[in-house]
Motif scaffolding. Structure first.
Motif, mmCIF file in Angstrom:
data_model
loop_
_atom_site.group_PDB
_atom_site.id
_atom_site.type_symbol
_atom_site.label_atom_id
_atom_site.label_comp_id
_atom_site.label_asym_id
_atom_site.label_seq_id
_atom_site.Cartn_x
_atom_site.Cartn_y
_atom_site.Cartn_z
ATOM 1 N N GLY A 177 -3.278 9.305 -2.124
ATOM 2 C CA GLY A 177 -4.178 8.193 -1.862
ATOM 3 C C GLY A 177 -3.383 6.906 -1.982
ATOM 4 N N CYS A 178 -3.868 5.841 -1.399
ATOM 5 C CA CYS A 178 -3.202 4.550 -1.480
ATOM 6 C C CYS A 178 -3.379 3.981 -2.882
ATOM 7 C CB CYS A 178 -3.791 3.598 -0.447
ATOM 8 S SG CYS A 178 -3.117 1.928 -0.565
ATOM 9 N N HIS A 197 0.860 -1.180 0.000
ATOM 10 C CA HIS A 197 0.000 0.000 0.000
ATOM 11 C C HIS A 197 0.899 1.233 0.000
ATOM 12 C CE1 HIS A 197 -3.931 -1.985 0.815
ATOM 13 N NE2 HIS A 197 -3.091 -2.972 1.082
ATOM 14 N N ARG A 248 -0.198 1.592 7.489
ATOM 15 C CA ARG A 248 0.193 1.849 8.880
ATOM 16 C C ARG A 248 0.696 0.577 9.547
ATOM 17 N NH1 ARG A 248 -4.308 6.093 11.281
ATOM 18 N NH2 ARG A 248 -3.963 7.699 9.694
ATOM 19 N N CYS A 288 -2.878 4.487 4.654
ATOM 20 C CA CYS A 288 -4.115 3.754 4.920
ATOM 21 C C CYS A 288 -3.861 2.778 6.072
ATOM 22 C CB CYS A 288 -4.555 3.020 3.660
ATOM 23 S SG CYS A 288 -3.379 1.753 3.128
ATOM 24 N N CYS A 318 -5.730 0.431 -2.148
ATOM 25 C CA CYS A 318 -7.104 0.471 -1.640
ATOM 26 C C CYS A 318 -7.792 1.820 -1.854
ATOM 27 C CB CYS A 318 -7.147 0.082 -0.172
ATOM 28 S SG CYS A 318 -6.355 1.282 0.938
ATOM 29 N N ARG A 319 -7.046 2.819 -2.328
ATOM 30 C CA ARG A 319 -7.560 4.157 -2.652
ATOM 31 C C ARG A 319 -7.979 4.989 -1.436
ATOM 32 N NH1 ARG A 319 -5.016 2.909 -6.776
ATOM 33 N NH2 ARG A 319 -6.032 2.502 -8.736
ATOM 34 N N ALA A 320 -7.689 4.530 -0.232
ATOM 35 C CA ALA A 320 -7.937 5.333 0.971
ATOM 36 C C ALA A 320 -6.854 6.396 1.086
ATOM 37 C CB ALA A 320 -7.922 4.431 2.207
ATOM 38 N N ASP A 321 -7.067 7.382 1.936
ATOM 39 C CA ASP A 321 -6.004 8.353 2.215
ATOM 40 C C ASP A 321 -4.787 7.601 2.736
ATOM 41 O OD1 ASP A 321 -7.487 10.540 1.470
ATOM 42 O OD2 ASP A 321 -8.028 11.109 3.517
ATOM 43 N N TRP A 322 -3.611 7.991 2.209
ATOM 44 C CA TRP A 322 -2.381 7.330 2.649
ATOM 45 C C TRP A 322 -1.745 8.131 3.774
ATOM 46 C CZ3 TRP A 322 2.718 7.621 3.590
ATOM 47 C CH2 TRP A 322 3.410 6.415 3.666
ATOM 48 N N ARG A 358 -3.186 12.521 10.236
ATOM 49 C CA ARG A 358 -3.076 11.494 9.201
ATOM 50 C C ARG A 358 -1.704 10.826 9.170
ATOM 51 N NH1 ARG A 358 -4.476 13.001 2.969
ATOM 52 N NH2 ARG A 358 -3.450 11.251 2.000
#
Length: 74
Positions: free
Chosen positions: A14-15, A6, A28, A24, A18-22, A69
């Protein structure tokens, strides 16, 4: 998939998986495992990435709580 990496997609941070905020949740966990013996080095690394993200995200007009974040979770 357990072996997926990721990684951040710049300049939107973005990741790429998975496209989540990096970073993600999966990133982590991977970072905590990689730096399990040196949390200070992890914080320094993430602070450098946070500074890079701040510059890039400000250029595209995306404001976010980058401290939370990138660093607060460590």
């Amino acid at each position: 998939m357990a072996n997926e990496r990721h990684l951040p997609m710049r300049p939107l941070w973005g990741c790429d998986t998975c496209r989540a905020d990096w970073p993600c949740p999966a990133a982590r966990l991977a970072l905590l495992a990689e730096y399990h013996n040196d949390r200070i080095a992890l914080r320094v690394y993430l602070a450098a990435l946070m500074a890079e993200a701040d510059g890039q995200l400000s250029q595209v007009g995306r404001n976010a709580d980058l401290y939370r974040r990138f660093l607060a979770w460590v």
